[in-house]
Design a protein around this motif. Structure first.
Motif, short mmCIF file in Angstrom:
data_model
loop_
_atom_site.label_atom_id
_atom_site.label_comp_id
_atom_site.label_asym_id
_atom_site.label_seq_id
_atom_site.Cartn_x
_atom_site.Cartn_y
_atom_site.Cartn_z
N THR A 82 0.85 -1.18 0.00
CA THR A 82 0.00 0.00 0.00
C THR A 82 0.89 1.23 0.00
N ASP A 83 0.53 2.24 -0.74
CA ASP A 83 1.35 3.45 -0.86
C ASP A 83 1.77 3.97 0.51
N GLY A 84 3.08 4.22 0.64
CA GLY A 84 3.61 4.79 1.88
C GLY A 84 3.94 3.79 2.96
N LEU A 85 3.76 2.51 2.71
CA LEU A 85 4.00 1.52 3.77
C LEU A 85 5.45 1.04 3.80
N ASN A 86 6.18 1.19 2.70
CA ASN A 86 7.55 0.65 2.62
C ASN A 86 8.46 1.08 3.77
N PRO A 87 8.51 2.38 4.14
CA PRO A 87 9.40 2.77 5.23
C PRO A 87 9.08 2.07 6.55
N PHE A 88 7.82 1.82 6.79
CA PHE A 88 7.42 1.14 8.02
C PHE A 88 7.93 -0.30 8.02
N ILE A 89 7.85 -0.96 6.86
CA ILE A 89 8.35 -2.33 6.73
C ILE A 89 9.87 -2.37 6.91
N VAL A 90 10.57 -1.38 6.35
CA VAL A 90 12.02 -1.29 6.54
C VAL A 90 12.34 -1.10 8.03
N GLY A 91 11.52 -0.33 8.73
CA GLY A 91 11.70 -0.18 10.17
C GLY A 91 11.62 -1.51 10.89
N PHE A 92 10.70 -2.36 10.48
CA PHE A 92 10.60 -3.68 11.09
C PHE A 92 11.79 -4.56 10.73
N LEU A 93 12.37 -4.34 9.56
CA LEU A 93 13.61 -5.04 9.20
C LEU A 93 14.71 -4.68 10.19
N ILE A 94 14.82 -3.41 10.55
CA ILE A 94 15.81 -2.96 11.53
C ILE A 94 15.57 -3.63 12.87
N VAL A 95 14.30 -3.71 13.28
CA VAL A 95 13.96 -4.38 14.55
C VAL A 95 14.38 -5.85 14.48
N SER A 96 14.09 -6.51 13.37
CA SER A 96 14.43 -7.92 13.22
C SER A 96 15.94 -8.15 13.29
N ILE A 97 16.71 -7.32 12.61
CA ILE A 97 18.17 -7.44 12.66
C ILE A 97 18.67 -7.22 14.08
N GLY A 98 18.11 -6.22 14.76
CA GLY A 98 18.52 -5.95 16.13
C GLY A 98 18.24 -7.11 17.06
N LEU A 99 17.06 -7.68 16.95
CA LEU A 99 16.69 -8.79 17.83
C LEU A 99 17.49 -10.05 17.55
N SER A 100 17.75 -10.32 16.27
CA SER A 100 18.40 -11.57 15.90
C SER A 100 19.92 -11.50 15.83
N LEU A 101 20.45 -10.36 15.42
CA LEU A 101 21.88 -10.25 15.16
C LEU A 101 22.57 -9.14 15.95
N GLY A 102 21.80 -8.33 16.66
CA GLY A 102 22.39 -7.15 17.29
C GLY A 102 23.09 -7.38 18.61
N GLY A 103 22.91 -8.55 19.19
CA GLY A 103 23.47 -8.80 20.52
C GLY A 103 24.97 -8.93 20.58
N THR A 104 25.64 -9.04 19.45
CA THR A 104 27.09 -9.23 19.45
C THR A 104 27.86 -7.91 19.49
#
Length: 274
Positions: free
Chosen positions: A157-179
């Motif tokens: 949906t128009d304008g949703l891409n940045p929000f999805i990218v934000g969730f990508l950042i959350v996912s990387i942080g939760l899964s890979l950010g602890g190191t």
């Protein structure tokens, strides 16, 4: 708004909200103190989304030299514009970190640990190991760039891409950010680290410059290869740059591994003699 100003403002906004959540969680007498890693990852994810919404229409909202390099290697962004984008991102990160310092002004004196104060501005390893830390930053930024390009290839949906990218950042942080605290952005780490060095933060201690090259080189190489990998595997176009960057990564990791092995051996020998 010019593309240069957009990257500067967008990166500043990213650091204000991202560095701000680190300050809120870690500095003493903040209402958010000790609220944890999930809050930090959510804060950074929303910071990216807001920053992209703010300036995406003007510059594409790279906000990250690793993304800029990846798009340039892919042929989706002109190399002539790369230096200006990176300078804007670095300046924006310094400005954003300075705003965080001012916002939490009375909390610096209340916080005793210099490492906690540095952690508001820059990343650091949970376990210091140059090879492993560098590899972590490469992997995290590789996933970031591949994820961004994959998201961009889908229709939302128009304008949703940045929000999805934000969730990508959350996912990387939760899964890979602890190191390493997942810098995954050279400007995000180097800019605030420079600000930490110059700002009059009470009892701030060292800016840990001996580690600073890792969250710069790791994301630059990992992100660049992520863009080239996406083009090779998802689009089916393998370029010479793919092999050049892959070789550079192997060489850098090999040198770092040898140096880390020597350091570990020296430390073990020193401890045995004590």
């Amino acid at each position: 708004m010019s593309a240069f100003m957009a990257e500067l403002v967008g990166t500043a906004l990213l650091i204000i909200l991202g560095g701000g959540v680190c300050a809120g969680v870690n500095l003493k007498k903040s209402f958010a103190q000790n609220s944890g890693w999930i809050v930090i990852t959510m804060g950074w994810g929303l910071a990216v989304a807001v920053a992209v919404y703010a300036v995406g229409q003007f510059s594409g909202a790279h906000l990250n030299p690793a993304v800029t390099l990846a798009l340039a290697f892919n042929g989706d962004f002109p190399w002539a514009d790369v230096p200006a984008y990176i300078v804007a991102q670095l300046l924006g990160a310094i400005i954003g970190a300075t705003v965080v310092f001012l916002h939490y002004l009375p909390h610096w004196k209340e916080t005793d640990d210099p490492g906690v104060k540095l952690g508001v501005f820059a990343t650091g390893p949970a376990i210091p190991n140059r090879f492993a830390n560098l590899l972590s930053e490469m992997i995290g930024t590789f996933v970031l760039v591949v994820g961004i390009l994959a998201i961009g290839a889908n229709k939302f949906t128009d304008g949703l891409n940045p929000f999805i990218v934000g969730f990508l950042i959350v996912s990387i942080g939760l899964s890979l950010g602890g190191t390493t605290g997942y810098a995954i952005n050279p400007a995000r780490d180097l800019g605030p680290r420079i600000a930490h060095f110059f700002l009059p933060i009470p009892g701030k201690g060292s800016s840990n410059w001996q580690y600073a090259w890792i969250p710069v080189l790791g994301p630059a190489l990992g992100g660049s290869f992520g863009g080239l990998f996406y083009k090779a595997v998802f689009v089916g176009k393998v370029t010479a740059a793919f092999w050049y960057v892959l070789i550079a990564i192997i060489v850098v990791l090999a040198i770092t591994f040898v140096q880390q092995t020597k350091t570990t051996t020296y430390q073990q020998t020193k401890n045995a003699l004590m």
